[in-house]
Design a protein around this motif. Structure first.
Motif, short mmCIF file in Angstrom:
data_model
loop_
_atom_site.label_atom_id
_atom_site.label_comp_id
_atom_site.label_asym_id
_atom_site.label_seq_id
_atom_site.Cartn_x
_atom_site.Cartn_y
_atom_site.Cartn_z
N VAL A 28 0.86 -1.19 0.00
CA VAL A 28 0.00 0.00 0.00
C VAL A 28 0.90 1.23 0.00
O VAL A 28 1.87 1.30 0.75
N THR A 29 0.56 2.23 -0.85
CA THR A 29 1.38 3.43 -0.94
C THR A 29 0.50 4.68 -0.80
O THR A 29 -0.72 4.62 -0.99
N SER A 30 1.16 5.81 -0.50
CA SER A 30 0.46 7.09 -0.47
C SER A 30 1.47 8.20 -0.71
O SER A 30 2.69 7.98 -0.64
N LYS A 31 0.97 9.40 -0.97
CA LYS A 31 1.79 10.60 -1.05
C LYS A 31 1.47 11.47 0.16
O LYS A 31 0.31 11.71 0.47
N ILE A 32 2.51 11.97 0.83
CA ILE A 32 2.34 12.68 2.09
C ILE A 32 1.90 14.12 1.84
O ILE A 32 2.50 14.83 1.02
N ASP A 33 0.88 14.54 2.55
CA ASP A 33 0.48 15.94 2.55
C ASP A 33 1.61 16.76 3.17
O ASP A 33 2.13 16.39 4.24
N PRO A 34 2.03 17.87 2.54
CA PRO A 34 3.20 18.64 3.02
C PRO A 34 3.10 19.14 4.46
O PRO A 34 4.13 19.45 5.07
N GLN A 35 1.91 19.21 5.04
CA GLN A 35 1.78 19.72 6.40
C GLN A 35 2.30 18.74 7.45
O GLN A 35 2.48 19.10 8.62
N TYR A 36 2.57 17.47 7.05
CA TYR A 36 2.97 16.45 8.01
C TYR A 36 4.46 16.15 7.92
O TYR A 36 5.06 16.16 6.84
N THR A 37 5.07 15.87 9.08
CA THR A 37 6.49 15.54 9.15
C THR A 37 6.68 14.02 9.02
O THR A 37 5.71 13.26 9.04
N ALA A 38 7.94 13.63 8.94
CA ALA A 38 8.26 12.20 8.86
C ALA A 38 7.73 11.45 10.07
O ALA A 38 7.10 10.40 9.95
N VAL A 39 7.97 11.99 11.26
CA VAL A 39 7.53 11.31 12.48
C VAL A 39 6.00 11.30 12.58
O VAL A 39 5.42 10.35 13.12
N ASP A 40 5.33 12.31 12.04
CA ASP A 40 3.87 12.31 12.02
C ASP A 40 3.33 11.08 11.29
O ASP A 40 2.34 10.48 11.72
N THR A 41 3.98 10.70 10.20
CA THR A 41 3.50 9.56 9.41
C THR A 41 3.69 8.24 10.15
O THR A 41 2.94 7.29 9.94
N ILE A 42 4.69 8.19 11.02
CA ILE A 42 4.89 7.01 11.87
C ILE A 42 3.87 7.00 13.00
O ILE A 42 3.22 5.98 13.26
N ARG A 43 3.71 8.15 13.64
CA ARG A 43 2.79 8.25 14.77
C ARG A 43 1.37 7.83 14.39
O ARG A 43 0.68 7.17 15.17
N THR A 44 0.92 8.20 13.22
CA THR A 44 -0.47 7.94 12.82
C THR A 44 -0.69 6.54 12.25
O THR A 44 -1.83 6.17 11.96
N THR A 45 0.37 5.77 12.11
CA THR A 45 0.23 4.39 11.59
C THR A 45 0.71 3.33 12.57
O THR A 45 0.61 2.13 12.28
N PHE A 46 1.22 3.76 13.71
CA PHE A 46 1.85 2.83 14.66
C PHE A 46 0.91 2.52 15.82
O PHE A 46 0.20 3.41 16.28
#
Length: 428
Positions: free
Chosen positions: A318-336
């Motif tokens: 599964v893939t996605s493109k990150i909205d620019p308002q979110y940081t790298a750690v935000d993408t981990i926090r919201t999926t962990f």
């Protein structure tokens, strides 16, 4: 800033083993090996990071915010792990089960020396401020390392949940499912040994030899060790792209080619295994959507079958493109924690898992990986792994399976034993 030196490696497969052996002199080690399992998402054949210049460790309280600040402040390569119990930083949850390992909930370090191997080319990156260059004869020193297997006393492996208790707990989980409290949950149990003395490097090399998994890890933080033969990627970031590859669905390998092919095809067509995988794929889609640009979440592959030395696995991408308002750690926090090790709905699954399991998961079913200076990252799922606290002589490995309404407790138990096979073989 880091300076890079490039070296040509004649025999990279042998060199990798000697490189991790050379790294044993340091207090902190992170060795990641793809075992030549190359695909479109691979970046390196292996990576070794050693000797912390800076580090951070914490419990789950405010852990993701602390990690974000550390990552954005250093803007350098960072290696470390996220334990499963960081769920408590995300939700109103607790981890009160027995913990024989006593690892920090989160640990990352900024290495003084970093080695990146791709094909025959080794890139050595060292921190300029450390004035800590590698020796001119570094390759010769590494090539002289001995990686022979040492004979050691066997250790007594105990099972935390006996078979009958396991069946009773899975039956209880099925009651929750039939009552509509959840659709799927990953239920795990621990195998352990007390007063155990092992050679972590020797056990790691043996585990890697019989598994050759694409997300293999040797991780050391002083006297705490992870020896992982994980086949699963949790999450990777490349620029604005996120990639997650959940595993759900397992079948046995056979020496006979016809029987092995039959096992593989049976897995591909099994309605229960496909249902497990599709439910978790949908959960991952939902998780990624929380930081994604609109309409950018895609299922690149659904229920693909991949063969490893120990088992066949069903994997989706599964893939996605990150909205620019979110940081790298935000993408981990919201999926962990990752969907494959929790269940659906995720919160209900984690709450019920805590009630029925008897061991704090800790680093098991967490993630190990790295950040690059530009904020990209790659993390595995900590499964098929041995954990060792050298100080208190405690060895642990856990296994689990996905429980759905179609589950038969006895068959789930057998699946757990199949997954435990490699770790048992290495330790006994």
């Amino acid at each position: 800033m880091r300076t890079s030196i490039y070296k040509f490696i004649k025999e990279p497969l042998q060199f990798k083993q000697q490189l991790v052996a050379w790294g044993q002199q340091f207090r902190e080690i992170s060795f990641l090996d793809s075992n030549s399992f190359s695909n479109e998402y691979s970046s390196f054949d292996c990576v070794l990071a050693v000797d912390a210049f800076t580090s951070m460790k914490t419990d789950y309280h405010n852990a993701f915010e602390d990690l974000k600040q550390y990552q954005q402040t250093t803007k350098d390569w960072l290696f470390g792990y996220l334990s499963y119990d960081l769920k408590n930083d995300q939700e109103h949850l607790q981890s009160n089960n027995y913990d024989g390992l006593d690892f920090p909930d989160l640990f990352f370090f900024q290495p003084k020396k970093l080695f990146l191997l791709k094909g025959n080319q080794l890139e050595i990156k060292y921190l300029n401020m450390c004035d800590d260059e590698v020796e001119d004869d570094f390759i010769d020193i590494v090539n002289s390392q001995k990686t022979g297997v040492e004979n050691q006393n066997k250790i007594a492996i105990e099972q935390r949940i006996p078979k009958q208790n396991y069946i009773e707990k899975v039956s209880k989980l099925l009651e929750y499912i039939h009552h509509g409290d959840l659709y799927e949950a990953n239920f795990c149990m621990e195998f352990f040994a007390k007063n155990a003395v092992i050679n972590p490097l020797e056990k790691f090399l043996r585990l890697n030899e019989i598994s050759q998994a694409p997300f293999t890890v040797f991780f050391k933080n002083d006297k705490q060790f992870l020896l992982s033969a994980s086949p699963e990627r949790y999450l990777k970031k490349e620029g604005v792209n996120l990639i997650s590859q959940p595993i759900k669905g397992t079948s046995k390998r056979f020496l006979d080619p016809l029987e092995d092919e039959k096992s593989k095809n049976t897995l591909a067509e099994d309605p229960k295994e496909r249902a497990e995988n599709i439910m978790i794929t949908d959960l991952v889609r939902n998780d990624l959507s929380r930081t994604a640009e609109k309409a950018s979440v895609e299922v690149k592959e659904l229920c693909g079958i991949y063969s490893f030395l120990q088992v066949h696995q069903m994997i989706s991408t599964v893939t996605s493109k990150i909205d620019p308002q979110y940081t790298a750690v935000d993408t981990i926090r919201t999926t962990f924690p990752m969907g494959s090790m929790t269940g659906a709905p995720k919160y209900a699954a984690m709450k019920i898992i805590e009630e029925l399991e008897e061991t704090k998961r800790g680093l098991y079913s967490g993630a190990v990986g790295y950040f690059t200076p530009n904020g990209d990252f790659d993390f595995n799922v900590v499964i098929r792994s041995i954990l060792y606290n050298q100080e208190n002589k405690y060895v642990s490995f856990s296994v689990g399976s996905a429980i759905t309404s179609l589950s038969i407790p006895e068959k789930e138990y057998d699946e757990c034993l199949l997954k435990a096979k490699a770790m048992h073989e290495v330790l006994l």
